[in-house]
Scaffold this active site. Structure first.
Site, PDB file in Angstrom:
ATOM      1  N   ARG A   1     -29.400   2.632  14.401  1.00 22.51           N
ATOM      2  CA  ARG A   1     -28.111   2.031  14.830  1.00 22.51           C
ATOM      3  C   ARG A   1     -26.889   2.946  14.625  1.00 22.51           C
ATOM      4  NH1 ARG A   1     -24.177  -1.414  13.639  1.00 22.51           N
ATOM      5  NH2 ARG A   1     -24.943  -2.180  11.640  1.00 22.51           N
TER       6      ARG A   1
ATOM      7  N   GLU B   1     -18.256   2.132   6.815  1.00 20.40           N
ATOM      8  CA  GLU B   1     -18.134   3.297   7.462  1.00 20.40           C
ATOM      9  C   GLU B   1     -16.629   3.694   8.042  1.00 20.40           C
ATOM     10  OE1 GLU B   1     -21.770   4.570   9.796  1.00 20.40           O
ATOM     11  OE2 GLU B   1     -20.200   5.150  11.402  1.00 20.40           O
TER      12      GLU B   1
ATOM     13  N   ARG C   1     -25.788   7.363  10.399  1.00 23.19           N
ATOM     14  CA  ARG C   1     -26.244   6.843   9.078  1.00 23.19           C
ATOM     15  C   ARG C   1     -27.433   7.291   8.499  1.00 23.19           C
ATOM     16  NH1 ARG C   1     -24.094   0.802  10.158  1.00 23.19           N
ATOM     17  NH2 ARG C   1     -22.048   1.220  10.278  1.00 23.19           N
TER      18      ARG C   1
ATOM     19  N   HIS D   1     -29.482  -2.136   4.920  1.00 23.09           N
ATOM     20  CA  HIS D   1     -28.169  -2.611   5.636  1.00 23.09           C
ATOM     21  C   HIS D   1     -28.571  -3.441   6.931  1.00 23.09           C
ATOM     22  CE1 HIS D   1     -24.294  -3.030   7.178  1.00 23.09           C
ATOM     23  NE2 HIS D   1     -24.221  -2.409   8.123  1.00 23.09           N
TER      24      HIS D   1
ATOM     25  N   PHE E   1     -16.006   6.465  14.445  1.00 26.43           N
ATOM     26  CA  PHE E   1     -17.045   5.871  13.597  1.00 26.43           C
ATOM     27  C   PHE E   1     -18.188   6.975  13.887  1.00 26.43           C
ATOM     28  CE2 PHE E   1     -18.481   1.804  11.571  1.00 26.43           C
ATOM     29  CZ  PHE E   1     -17.306   1.408  11.193  1.00 26.43           C
TER      30      PHE E   1
ATOM     31  N   LEU F   1     -22.029  -5.589  16.391  1.00 30.74           N
ATOM     32  CA  LEU F   1     -21.172  -6.675  16.665  1.00 30.74           C
ATOM     33  C   LEU F   1     -21.025  -6.657  18.348  1.00 30.74           C
ATOM     34  CD1 LEU F   1     -18.087  -6.300  14.316  1.00 30.74           C
ATOM     35  CD2 LEU F   1     -19.851  -7.898  14.461  1.00 30.74           C
TER      36      LEU F   1
ATOM     37  N   GLN G   1     -32.347   0.212   8.583  1.00 30.45           N
ATOM     38  CA  GLN G   1     -31.365   1.227   8.451  1.00 30.45           C
ATOM     39  C   GLN G   1     -30.767   1.158   6.907  1.00 30.45           C
ATOM     40  OE1 GLN G   1     -27.173   0.780  10.139  1.00 30.45           O
ATOM     41  NE2 GLN G   1     -28.014   2.642  11.156  1.00 30.45           N
TER      42      GLN G   1
ATOM     43  N   HIS H   1     -27.661   2.114   4.969  1.00 30.72           N
ATOM     44  CA  HIS H   1     -26.240   2.668   5.182  1.00 30.72           C
ATOM     45  C   HIS H   1     -25.888   3.374   4.032  1.00 30.72           C
ATOM     46  CE1 HIS H   1     -21.909   2.490   5.348  1.00 30.72           C
ATOM     47  NE2 HIS H   1     -21.856   1.593   6.778  1.00 30.72           N
TER      48      HIS H   1
ATOM     49  N   LEU I   1     -21.169  -3.480   0.528  1.00 30.83           N
ATOM     50  CA  LEU I   1     -20.907  -2.471   1.657  1.00 30.83           C
ATOM     51  C   LEU I   1     -19.495  -1.676   1.547  1.00 30.83           C
ATOM     52  CD1 LEU I   1     -22.442  -0.955   4.254  1.00 30.83           C
ATOM     53  CD2 LEU I   1     -20.929  -2.541   5.478  1.00 30.83           C
TER      54      LEU I   1
HETATM   55  C1  LIG Z   1     -21.638  -6.255   5.039  1.00 27.15           C
HETATM   56  C2  LIG Z   1     -21.714  -5.935   6.674  1.00 27.15           C
HETATM   57  C3  LIG Z   1     -20.923  -5.254   7.115  1.00 27.15           C
HETATM   58  C4  LIG Z   1     -21.024  -4.910   8.503  1.00 27.15           C
HETATM   59  N1  LIG Z   1     -20.141  -4.358   9.465  1.00 27.15           N
HETATM   60  C5  LIG Z   1     -20.460  -4.167  10.622  1.00 27.15           C
HETATM   61  C6  LIG Z   1     -19.364  -3.566  11.766  1.00 27.15           C
HETATM   62  O1  LIG Z   1     -18.226  -3.210  11.255  1.00 27.15           O
HETATM   63  N2  LIG Z   1     -19.663  -3.363  12.877  1.00 27.15           N
HETATM   64  C7  LIG Z   1     -20.945  -3.889  13.344  1.00 27.15           C
HETATM   65  O2  LIG Z   1     -21.252  -3.538  14.655  1.00 27.15           O
HETATM   66  N3  LIG Z   1     -21.962  -4.340  12.753  1.00 27.15           N
HETATM   67  C8  LIG Z   1     -21.686  -4.726  11.299  1.00 27.15           C
HETATM   68  N4  LIG Z   1     -22.648  -4.975  10.560  1.00 27.15           N
HETATM   69  C9  LIG Z   1     -23.817  -5.705  11.278  1.00 27.15           C
HETATM   70  C10 LIG Z   1     -23.567  -7.192  11.851  1.00 27.15           C
HETATM   71  O3  LIG Z   1     -22.349  -7.779  11.427  1.00 27.15           O
HETATM   72  C11 LIG Z   1     -24.647  -7.985  11.995  1.00 27.15           C
HETATM   73  O4  LIG Z   1     -25.871  -7.167  12.546  1.00 27.15           O
HETATM   74  C12 LIG Z   1     -24.499  -8.904  12.787  1.00 27.15           C
HETATM   75  O5  LIG Z   1     -22.997  -9.751  12.651  1.00 27.15           O
HETATM   76  C13 LIG Z   1     -25.613  -9.997  13.023  1.00 27.15           C
HETATM   77  O6  LIG Z   1     -24.897 -11.187  13.666  1.00 27.15           O
HETATM   78  P1  LIG Z   1     -26.139 -12.306  14.358  1.00 27.15           P
HETATM   79  O7  LIG Z   1     -25.150 -13.226  15.260  1.00 27.15           O
HETATM   80  O8  LIG Z   1     -27.319 -11.738  14.829  1.00 27.15           O
HETATM   81  O9  LIG Z   1     -26.530 -13.044  12.841  1.00 27.15           O
HETATM   82  P2  LIG Z   1     -25.443 -13.555  11.681  1.00 27.15           P
HETATM   83  O10 LIG Z   1     -24.109 -13.399  11.669  1.00 27.15           O
HETATM   84  O11 LIG Z   1     -26.218 -13.282  10.312  1.00 27.15           O
HETATM   85  O12 LIG Z   1     -25.732 -15.196  11.613  1.00 27.15           O
HETATM   86  C14 LIG Z   1     -26.958 -15.793  11.251  1.00 27.15           C
HETATM   87  C15 LIG Z   1     -26.860 -17.295  11.728  1.00 27.15           C
HETATM   88  O13 LIG Z   1     -28.370 -17.776  11.646  1.00 27.15           O
HETATM   89  C16 LIG Z   1     -28.487 -18.991  10.943  1.00 27.15           C
HETATM   90  N5  LIG Z   1     -29.740 -19.170  10.289  1.00 27.15           N
HETATM   91  C17 LIG Z   1     -30.493 -18.188  10.039  1.00 27.15           C
HETATM   92  N6  LIG Z   1     -31.775 -18.805   9.511  1.00 27.15           N
HETATM   93  C18 LIG Z   1     -31.716 -20.345   9.875  1.00 27.15           C
HETATM   94  C19 LIG Z   1     -32.573 -21.315   9.813  1.00 27.15           C
HETATM   95  N7  LIG Z   1     -33.754 -21.070   9.152  1.00 27.15           N
HETATM   96  N8  LIG Z   1     -32.044 -22.539  10.209  1.00 27.15           N
HETATM   97  C20 LIG Z   1     -30.811 -22.597  10.763  1.00 27.15           C
HETATM   98  N9  LIG Z   1     -30.051 -21.622  10.913  1.00 27.15           N
HETATM   99  C21 LIG Z   1     -30.294 -20.342  10.394  1.00 27.15           C
HETATM  100  C22 LIG Z   1     -27.182 -18.604   9.625  1.00 27.15           C
HETATM  101  O14 LIG Z   1     -26.786 -19.950   9.143  1.00 27.15           O
HETATM  102  C23 LIG Z   1     -26.358 -17.965  10.635  1.00 27.15           C
HETATM  103  O15 LIG Z   1     -25.416 -18.888  11.296  1.00 27.15           O
HETATM  104  C24 LIG Z   1     -22.419  -5.369   9.161  1.00 27.15           C
HETATM  105  C25 LIG Z   1     -23.275  -6.066   8.424  1.00 27.15           C
HETATM  106  C26 LIG Z   1     -23.218  -6.385   7.115  1.00 27.15           C
HETATM  107  C27 LIG Z   1     -24.208  -7.019   6.309  1.00 27.15           C
END
Ligand SMILES: Cc1cc2nc3c(=O)[nH]c(=O)nc-3n(C[C@H](O)[C@H](O)[C@H](O)COP(=O)(O)OP(=O)(O)OC[C@H]3O[C@@H](n4cnc5c(N)ncnc54)[C@H](O)[C@@H]3O)c2cc1C
Length: 597
Positions: free
Chosen positions: A412, A258, A289, A370, A118, A418, A243, A245, A255
């Site tokens: 990042r 990568e 990136r 991203h 990666f 993740l 960032q 991507h 997306l």
């Molecule tokens: C398409 C894509 C692919 C990616 N691929 C990778 C990868 O391969 N490897 C990697 O390391 N990272 C990757 N990333 C980045 C990574 O996935 C995210 O940064 C990470 O999953 C964010 O996790 P989180 O738990 O912080 O929030 P999220 O998983 O975004 O969850 C947010 C939560 O907050 C809740 N929420 C938001 N606002 C409110 C509110 N007002 N009231 C109640 N609930 C609320 C939502 O319901 C949700 O449950 C990717 C991102 C994207 C967009």
């Protein structure tokens, strides 16, 4: 009348960060509720494709120290190195814990967790002292890694009887005497207001990519709690670093992970030149990136772009091309069958959204907004910090993309988010469990829901003429065009002026649906308010930082300036504007160096 609940801990958000925090709380016997505006398994974590980093060394020699170094260098030395050390060290136990929970990782023929390359993840080049080359560090489950993580953690929470309030949207934090004592939410289905009183509130609400138009982010990523924290006087850290991507589907932003380049995919310009060889001779397509996104723009500016408007480049994942440019370990050849197994969803996206066969043709890609490196400042236990002296806000935690701990600094590395959400989600859960044992419930004002109710009633009774969709579109275009991959003072001043006008116009916004049940009209209007605040803080922070570093590239200040800017930005709300303060970057082992790949 609001419905009252009392839980020792409330976790807002059910992505990876929230679900690991609640899992720790549940295991510690804490009475905990998870509130999520989405059904938990629809959280954006579930869309993560490529993988999660951990220096397991299953495929070739690797060490947490190397991972830590890459993270710091990848973040252009704005990373807090104590946090990066924790990230790289705890990566291993985190991935093994997931494995023990039953996550179906891809495996080597010997049964070990398989890993892939990666961007920005390196090891020393044995043939070239002083140089570094890609290392296989990303653990994965085909290109559905996030999906598997989310499902696995959700199952663990169900097993430990975590209480879920699904489709409950948080509208406000209850902050009294500088402490957090709970939050105000709306049950989306009924429109009823609920107040959750808690000794600890953990924010895990993900990113806010929807400030941009072309983005990989889901519609729900509107930064609600990041904006709410800011409105309550908590500063936002390093918001200028967003960032882009390099490989989004042309014009749509969806997306293409990568992982496509991790498996050998190559970028070409209009002349069939593999231009990354020129820009990053050692890492090529696996440079970080921020750099690749800039080089794509430079190719386009130099007239080397492709596509209908000559503003894209090619991504080529055809097995013949990959075999021509890469020698696979053990001399093995990449096959169509192997790629279908490694990248099933990504290849399907190309077929669906580009309407072509990626095994036979190259396809157009373009950078897409991203990931938010900035966010709510926290320490390594997930405790929210209110100032430049790192004073803790009692009862308030943040983890995951909404937080800034800061392990990603100015940029990042792929697969490190993740990891970040799980490592620091767990740490937040553990520390909250400790706090809860030491504290008693404090009273909550009976008027705690006043502001939230006034906002909703204000929207429903508004006589204004402004539309949510119009304002959102203008904000997103402004951010795309003037606060994008390359930035300059003139553009950003115009952007800030335009966003201010839109914030003004927002006061006259109206909604069609005046009802209570499933009023997504009102919720979208509230979300637009959060986005406008975050677009404003992002643009203002970007104008303020007069250097180029990581994801923040200024045409008028093209160099990194460690003398004046090796420091974190804290953007405080001040009379509707922004006041900046700063805090130093924590440096342990690695002194800043020139960043080349
Ligand atoms: C398409 C894509 C692919 C990616 N691929 C990778 C990868 O391969 N490897 C990697 O390391 N990272 C990757 N990333 C980045 C990574 O996935 C995210 O940064 C990470 O999953 C964010 O996790 P989180 O738990 O912080 O929030 P999220 O998983 O975004 O969850 C947010 C939560 O907050 C809740 N929420 C938001 N606002 C409110 C509110 N007002 N009231 C109640 N609930 C609320 C939502 O319901 C949700 O449950 C990717 C991102 C994207 C967009």
């Amino acid at each position: 009348m609001a419905i009252l609940h009392k839980y020792d801990a409330v976790v807002v958000g059910a992505g990876g960060a929230g679900l690991w925090a609640s899992y720790e709380l549940a295991r510690a016997g804490v009475n905990c509720a998870v509130l999520s505006k989405l059904y938990p398994t629809r959280s954006h974590t579930g869309t993560a494709q490529g993988g999660i980093a951990a220096a397991l060394g299953n495929m070739e020699e690797d060490h947490p120290d190397w991972h830590c170094y890459d993270t710091i260098k990848g973040g252009d030395y704005l990373v807090d190195q104590d946090a990066a050390e924790i990230l790289a060290d705890e990566a291993i136990v985190t991935v093994l814990d997931l494995e023990h929970m039953g996550l179906p990782f891809d495996r080597t023929p010997e049964g070990k967790i398989e890993q892939r390359r990666f961007g920005g993840h390196t090891k020393p080049d044995p043939n070239n002292p002083g140089k570094r080359i890609p290392v296989m560090r990303a653990c994965k489950s085909a290109d559905r890694t996030g999906h598997m993580i989310l499902q696995t953690l959700y199952q663990q929470n169900v097993k430990h009887e975590t209480k879920f309030f699904n489709e409950f949207q948080v509208l406000d934090l209850i902050m009294e005497r500088g402490e957090c004592r709970g939050c105000v939410t709306i049950d989306i289905a009924s429109g009823e207001i609920h107040i959750f009183q808690a000794k600890a509130v953990i924010l895990a609400t993900g990113g806010f990519g929807k400030i941009f138009k072309v983005t990989s982010n889901a519609h729900s990523l509107t930064g609600d709690l990041v904006a709410m924290a800011w409105r309550h006087g908590i500063p936002l850290e390093d918001m200028e670093f967003f960032q882009f991507h390099p490989t989004g589907v042309y014009e749509k932003g969806i997306l293409i992970s990568e992982a496509a380049r991790g498996e050998g995919g190559i970028l070409f310009n209009a002349h069939g030149e593999r231009f990354m060889e020129r820009h990053a001779p050692s890492m090529k397509e696996l440079a970080p990136r921020d750099m690749i996104s800039r080089y794509i723009f430079e190719e386009v500016r130099a007239g080397n772009g492709v596509g209908p408007h000559k503003d894209a480049v090619w991504l080529d994942v055809r097995p013949d091309t990959i075999n021509k440019y890469h020698s696979a370990p053990g001399g093995k050849k990449v096959t169509a069958h192997g790629l279908e197994a490694a990248l099933p969803d990504i290849l399907e996206f190309v077929r669906l959204y580009e309407g072509l066969e990626p095994m036979k043709e190259m396809f157009l890609i373009q950078p897409t907004a991203h990931y938010a490196m900035g966010g709510i400042p926290t320490d390594v236990h997930g405790r929210v910090l209110r100032d430049e002296n790192n004073s803790v806000v009692k009862g308030l935690y943040a983890a995951g993309e909404c937080a800034c701990v800061s392990v990603h600094g100015a940029n990042r590395l792929g697969t490190n988010s993740l990891l970040d959400i799980l490592v620091f989600g767990r740490r937040a859960g553990l520390d909250a469990a400790r706090l809860i044992k030491e504290t008693t419930f404090e009273d909550v004002s009976p008027k705690a829901d006043e502001v939230a109710i006034a906002q909703i009633e204000g929207l429903k009774s508004s006589k204004g003429k402004e539309s949510v969709a119009d304002i959102r579109k203008k904000m997103q275009l402004t951010m795309d065009q003037q606060v994008g991959v390359f930035r300059n003072a003139e553009d950003m001043k115009m952007a800030i002026g335009a966003i201010n006008d839109l914030r003004e116009a927002y006061q006259g916004v109206t909604v069609m649906d005046k009802g209570a049940r499933f009023n997504t009209d009102v919720l979208e209007a509230l979300e637009l308010g959060y986005l406008l605040d975050l677009a404003y803080v992002t643009a203002t922070s970007a104008l303020n930082r007069t250097e180029s570093r990581g994801g923040h590239a200024r045409e008028d200040y093209p160099n990194r300036d460690d003398v004046n800017w090796l420091k974190h930005t804290l953007a405080f709300k001040n009379n509707g504007g922004v006041e900046f303060k700063y805090k130093p970057v924590t440096i342990t082992k690695y002194q800043p160096q020139e960043r080349n790949y």
